[in-house]
Design a protein around this motif. Structure first.
Motif, PDB file in Angstrom:
ATOM      1  N   PRO A  83      43.429  42.846  41.820  1.00 17.20           N
ATOM      2  CA  PRO A  83      42.338  42.087  41.202  1.00 17.20           C
ATOM      3  C   PRO A  83      41.213  41.741  42.181  1.00 17.20           C
ATOM      4  N   CYS A  84      41.397  42.134  43.427  1.00 20.66           N
ATOM      5  CA  CYS A  84      40.392  41.792  44.448  1.00 20.66           C
ATOM      6  C   CYS A  84      40.317  42.915  45.475  1.00 20.66           C
ATOM      7  N   GLY A 101      44.994  36.745  39.144  1.00 23.37           N
ATOM      8  CA  GLY A 101      43.830  36.763  40.029  1.00 23.37           C
ATOM      9  C   GLY A 101      44.099  35.968  41.301  1.00 23.37           C
ATOM     10  N   VAL A 102      43.355  36.294  42.350  1.00 22.41           N
ATOM     11  CA  VAL A 102      43.487  35.552  43.608  1.00 22.41           C
ATOM     12  C   VAL A 102      42.376  34.508  43.647  1.00 22.41           C
ATOM     13  N   VAL A 117      41.054  33.515  49.220  1.00 27.52           N
ATOM     14  CA  VAL A 117      40.409  34.643  49.935  1.00 27.52           C
ATOM     15  C   VAL A 117      39.575  34.082  51.087  1.00 27.52           C
ATOM     16  N   GLY A 167      46.078  41.234  46.229  1.00 27.65           N
ATOM     17  CA  GLY A 167      46.562  40.637  44.981  1.00 27.65           C
ATOM     18  C   GLY A 167      48.013  40.215  45.124  1.00 27.65           C
ATOM     19  N   LEU A 201      34.266  44.820  40.207  1.00 29.67           N
ATOM     20  CA  LEU A 201      35.442  45.574  40.663  1.00 29.67           C
ATOM     21  C   LEU A 201      35.920  46.533  39.567  1.00 29.67           C
ATOM     22  N   ASP A 219      48.613  41.091  37.282  1.00 31.71           N
ATOM     23  CA  ASP A 219      47.253  40.775  36.795  1.00 31.71           C
ATOM     24  C   ASP A 219      46.714  39.461  37.366  1.00 31.71           C
ATOM     25  N   VAL A 248      33.352  41.078  49.058  1.00 31.01           N
ATOM     26  CA  VAL A 248      34.553  40.793  48.261  1.00 31.01           C
ATOM     27  C   VAL A 248      34.227  41.052  46.792  1.00 31.01           C
ATOM     28  N   GLU A 262      39.424  32.215  44.663  1.00 33.46           N
ATOM     29  CA  GLU A 262      38.395  32.448  45.687  1.00 33.46           C
ATOM     30  C   GLU A 262      38.714  31.673  46.971  1.00 33.46           C
ATOM     31  N   THR A 280      35.477  41.254  42.818  1.00 29.63           N
ATOM     32  CA  THR A 280      36.468  40.870  41.809  1.00 29.63           C
ATOM     33  C   THR A 280      35.803  41.094  40.432  1.00 29.63           C
ATOM     34  N   GLY A 281      36.545  40.789  39.390  1.00 27.81           N
ATOM     35  CA  GLY A 281      35.978  40.752  38.036  1.00 27.81           C
ATOM     36  C   GLY A 281      35.236  42.018  37.627  1.00 27.81           C
TER      37      GLY A 281
END
Ligand code: FMN
Length: 221
Positions: free
Chosen positions: A125-126, A20-21, A26, A195, A55, A18, A49, A23, A51-52
């Motif tokens: 997650p991304c 997150g990466v 990335v 991720g 996504l 879970d 890109v 920002e 996320t959140g």
């Protein structure tokens, strides 16, 4: 990380934690990856890109459309037939994944569980979506996207991140286009799930195969 170790050690990751990466990570990956080669330095690629919330919305819709069996209409046609040797390798990959999950090939419901995992990007997650301009010739721009995609995967691997290049994530481009505000004049080529890998998950551990070098290389001397 040493280059050969990175090339040999990268593998597609099919279960993410879970976590997150950030920002900034990335951005570091994409900043370095843009030094990949391209035809005439045209750099036809563009990235979206996700996320959140966007996504999550995408995964939900993607899973639903897959479950409903909605016919896919990708911006880049997906192969329908393969030469025999390639078909055999493809089949072997599918079988390897099902075996690793203990899923009987004949068990359609169980098989659908794998597709559902795929539709949800294996929990990544991304997601990085690679696009090219619609008016550019698709063949060489696709090659260029392939080069930058490999750079992204290797750079991520070096940072302890996992990736999976995914055609399955761009089967329904219209929905993705809407969620990510991708203009109509862009062709959505492929997505990369990104991720932190779950190291214990079977699909992240099965033995991958490669054709023998003598099957691929023809020396002319
Ligand atoms: C263009 C492209 C599309 C792919 N699409 C998917 C996909 O939809 N789902 C998936 O699980 N893996 C997908 N993969 C990952 C391949 O299955 C994987 O690269 C291949 O089996 C080799 O394994 P490795 O990446 O672990 O070395 C894709 C790879 C590429 C290059």
């Amino acid at each position: 990380m040493e280059l050969e170790a990175a090339v040999r050690g990268r593998r597609s990751i099919r279960k993410f934690t879970d976590r997150g990466v950030p920002e900034v990570i990335v951005e570091e990956i994409l900043d370095a990856a843009r030094w990949s080669p391209s035809w005439g330095n045209t750099q036809p690629w563009e990235f979206y890109v996700l996320t959140g919330r966007p996504l999550a919305e995408f995964k939900e819709d993607n899973g639903r459309m897959l479950e409903e069996g909605l016919p896919s209409s990708p911006d880049v046609p997906m192969p329908e037939a393969w030469p025999a040797a390639l078909k055999a390798r493809y089949g072997e990959l599918g079988k390897g994944m099902l075996d690793m999950l203990g899923i009987d090939r004949a068990d359609k419901d169980a098989r659908n569980q794998l597709y559902a995992l795929m539709a949800s990007l294996f929990g990544a997650p991304c997601m990085i979506v690679a696009c090219i301009p619609k008016e550019s010739l698709v063949e060489y721009a696709m090659l260029d996207v392939g080069l930058v995609a490999q750079s992204i995967c290797l750079l991520a691997h070096e940072k302890g991140l996992g990736t999976c290049i995914m055609a399955a994530a761009v089967r329904y481009p219209d929905r993705l286009r809407k969620i990510a505000s991708i203009p109509d004049d862009r062709r959505i080529v492929v997505a990369i799930a990104l991720g932190y890998p779950d190291p214990d998950y079977p699909l992240n551990r099965f033995e991958r195969k490669r054709a023998e070098i003598r099957e691929l290389v023809h020396w002319v001397d």
